[in-house]
Design an enzyme around this catalytic site. Structure first.
Site, short mmCIF file in Angstrom:
data_model
loop_
_atom_site.label_atom_id
_atom_site.label_comp_id
_atom_site.label_asym_id
_atom_site.label_seq_id
_atom_site.Cartn_x
_atom_site.Cartn_y
_atom_site.Cartn_z
N ASP A 102 -12.06 -9.16 -0.77
CA ASP A 102 -12.95 -8.03 -0.83
C ASP A 102 -13.94 -8.35 -1.64
O ASP A 102 -14.30 -7.45 -2.62
CB ASP A 102 -12.02 -6.76 -1.32
CG ASP A 102 -11.10 -6.29 -0.19
OD1 ASP A 102 -10.22 -7.16 -0.41
OD2 ASP A 102 -11.03 -5.28 0.47
N HIS A 142 -5.96 3.66 0.86
CA HIS A 142 -5.51 3.16 1.76
C HIS A 142 -3.82 3.43 1.89
O HIS A 142 -3.32 2.39 2.56
CB HIS A 142 -5.79 1.77 2.00
CG HIS A 142 -7.29 1.68 1.61
ND1 HIS A 142 -8.19 2.21 2.64
CD2 HIS A 142 -8.09 0.95 1.00
CE1 HIS A 142 -9.40 1.84 2.25
NE2 HIS A 142 -9.57 1.06 1.25
N HIS A 183 -8.87 -2.18 -3.94
CA HIS A 183 -9.75 -2.97 -4.60
C HIS A 183 -8.91 -3.13 -6.08
O HIS A 183 -9.47 -2.35 -7.09
CB HIS A 183 -11.26 -2.19 -4.77
CG HIS A 183 -11.81 -2.29 -3.32
ND1 HIS A 183 -12.74 -1.52 -3.13
CD2 HIS A 183 -11.79 -3.24 -2.33
CE1 HIS A 183 -13.19 -1.81 -1.83
NE2 HIS A 183 -12.37 -2.97 -1.43
FE FE2 Z 1 -10.79 -3.25 3.33
#
Ligand code: FE2
Ligand code: NAG
Ligand code: NAG
Ligand code: NAG
Ligand code: NAG
Ligand code: NAG
Ligand code: NAG
Length: 470
Positions: free
Chosen positions: A168, A329, A358
């Site tokens: 990411d 998520h 993240h």
């Molecule tokens: Fe992603």
């Protein structure tokens, strides 16, 4: 439902009248108390030094390498020319000789909404010798640029090798810090295992693909010198029917080629490579993975082929994590976990790296394969045949840190921290690998989280007690 839920032992302890350390019993692992300066994550402006276009007419830019075959005797060299196609050839020579050889490739272009790409060249150099430094030159014609890479040792069980882990990444000021920390890490990764979400160009109006180009120039200082093994993330999908873009992964698949055919895959989004003592399987969280799908059938045939005598270390890369205790998520990886987790336990995968969230998180060795909807056993249990799951989506992209965690910390979660950073997986031999995670705020050599991995096939004992977290 409930697969991520845990019973809190505190209740039991209170009934027994024990004097307990409540947070410790209740929490599974460690939530870091590291306090970082809160600063906004912003992309580096277009005129940043890291995005500078190399000088010279039609100069090659965005040079990047990845493995080009199953075992590491081939390399795919890719680059972009902007003014005219030029030649898709690479001149290369080994350190041991001065005789230049030439490999021929091809170029592609694509359009995305109102963006037209440059000429994207892909050239596979084959028949390389193992463990050898090669110099190479691209942009034969008006402007040439020279780089080098080192091939891996021949595949074998006790070959030491060091992988970097980045996910990411994006192109913010923090992304640049992560890349710098990776480059300056004294443990020196020899190859990057990238767990998806490259440029974040899709966060710009009309997915402004100029940000794919700037990303390619930004990471060139690493990708031109060592292979990055690519995994597709959600930011690679670029599916935007509102602007007429209905072919998923269009920019990504034109720009980043992978050697998927070498592992009998029919798609660049899932494939495997062997490198040194590792067998690396790349999966796609954003391609069909249910029963009878191409990815399912490929993985079903792939896992029995892994030869732990030859490659003791079995590493899986995917984008969306299966074990994730952040409030971001949440459970997105659950349907894939349901399909494939029993295989990962059966075949004793050593470690699964994912991104997407993240932040950083490392799990205990757990599995949740007993659960079958009606039996009520919906709780992950300690399982020494299970992989360690590591979320390393902390590259530093413009969307910022995932700071919101679930409490109490689930038992499967060994360590979690909302900081940007990268990791190193340092294979010593068939039984031992040293793993470390490095946060950007620390000095280059500091290990914020670390663990000795004992190989699941050759040394299948509990390694969860060997952690030396700070
Ligand atoms: Fe992603
Ligand atoms: C693409 O369209 C956007 C929005 O209409 C505009 O701002 C941009 O300048 C256009 N880019 C090109 C290369 O035409
Ligand atoms: C680039 O190289 C070609 C072929 O050698 C030559 O015809 C052309 O004039 C060169 N262009 C520039 C701008 O130097
Ligand atoms: C990115 O990092 C490199 C290496 O530390 C540095 O030279 C460069 O100035 C940085 N660029 C930006 C825009 O932060
Ligand atoms: C596994 O690899 C070893 C070492 O390279 C080799 O001797 C053996 O034949 C392989 N096993 C299979 C089933 O291919
Ligand atoms: C954290 O996430 C939970 C669950 O989505 C939400 O209810 C809560 O408001 C969030 N907390 C903050 C500070 O954003
Ligand atoms: C494997 O590496 C570990 C860690 O460096 C070391 O302690 C062990 O002795 C090595 N095993 C062999 C067989 O060399």
């Amino acid at each position: 439902m409930g697969s991520l839920g845990f019973n809190c032992a505190v209740v039991v302890a209170m009934v027994l009248g024990l004097i307990v350390n409540v947070p410790e019993l209740c929490n599974g692992g460690k939530t870091s108390t590291f306090v970082r300066k809160v600063e906004k994550t912003v992309d580096m402006p277009l005129d940043s030094d890291v995005f500078a276009v190399p000088s010279g007419y039609n100069a090659p830019q965005q040079v990047h390498l990845t493995q080009g075959d199953l075992v590491g005797k081939a390399v795919i060299v890719s680059w972009v020319t902007e003014d005219e196609p030029g030649l898709s050839v690479v001149h290369y020579w080994s350190e041991k000789s001065t005789q230049k050889k030439v490999a021929k490739g091809k170029f592609v272009t694509y359009r995305y909404f109102n963006y037209t790409s440059g000429f994207i060249h892909h050239c596979t150099i084959r028949g390389l010798e193992f463990n050898t430094k090669y110099y190479y030159e691209v942009g034969i014609g008006n402007t040439t640029r020279q780089f080098w890479f080192i091939t891996p040792p021949e595949v074998g069980p006790d070959v030491p090798y060091t992988f970097g882990l980045i996910g990411d990444l994006g192109q913010s000021f923090d992304s640049n810090k992560t890349l710098t920390h990776y480059e300056m890490n004294p443990r020196e990764g020899q190859t990057v295992l990238f767990v998806g979400d490259l440029s974040y160009a899709d966060n710009y109006p009309n997915h402004d693909n100029v940000r794919w180009d700037t990303w390619g120039r930004f990471v060139e200082r690493s990708t031109a010198y060592q292979p990055w093994i690519w995994t597709a993330g959600n930011h690679e999908i670029d599916f935007a029917p509102e602007i007429g873009e209905t072919k998923p992964f269009k920019p990504y698949s034109h720009r980043y080629h992978v050697p998927y055919k070498a592992s009998q895959s029919t798609s660049p989004f899932w494939y495997s490579i062997k490198r040194a003592s590792a067998h690396i399987i790349v999966l796609s969280s954003y391609s069909a993975y249910g029963k009878y799908t191409p990815q399912y059938k490929w993985l079903e045939e792939e896992l029995p082929k892994v030869n732990r005598t030859e490659t003791p270390w079995l590493i899986v890369l995917m984008h969306s994590p299966w074990y994730n205790s952040y409030n971001y998520h949440y459970m997105e990886g659950e349907t894939m976990r349901v399909m494939y987790e029993p295989w990962f336990v059966k075949y004793k995968v050593d470690v699964v790296f994912a991104g997407h969230v993240h932040a950083y998180e490392r799990s205990e060795r757990v599995s949740n394969v007993a659960y079958n909807v009606v039996n009520g056993l919906c709780t992950p249990v300690r399982d020494q045949s299970a992989p360690v799951y590591i979320t390393i989506g902390d590259g530093g992209n413009l969307e910022g840190l995932a700071t919101n965690m679930t409490y109490p910390q689930p038992e499967y979660s060994a360590y979690r921290e909302a900081s940007f950073g990268h990791a190193i997986f340092d294979i010593k031999n068939r039984t031992h690998a040293h793993y470390s995670w490095h946060r950007n705020q620390d000095g280059y050599a500091v290990e914020a989280d670390s663990l000795w991995f004992f190989n699941r096939f050759w040394h299948p004992v509990d390694d969860s007690t060997s952690q030396t977290t700070n």
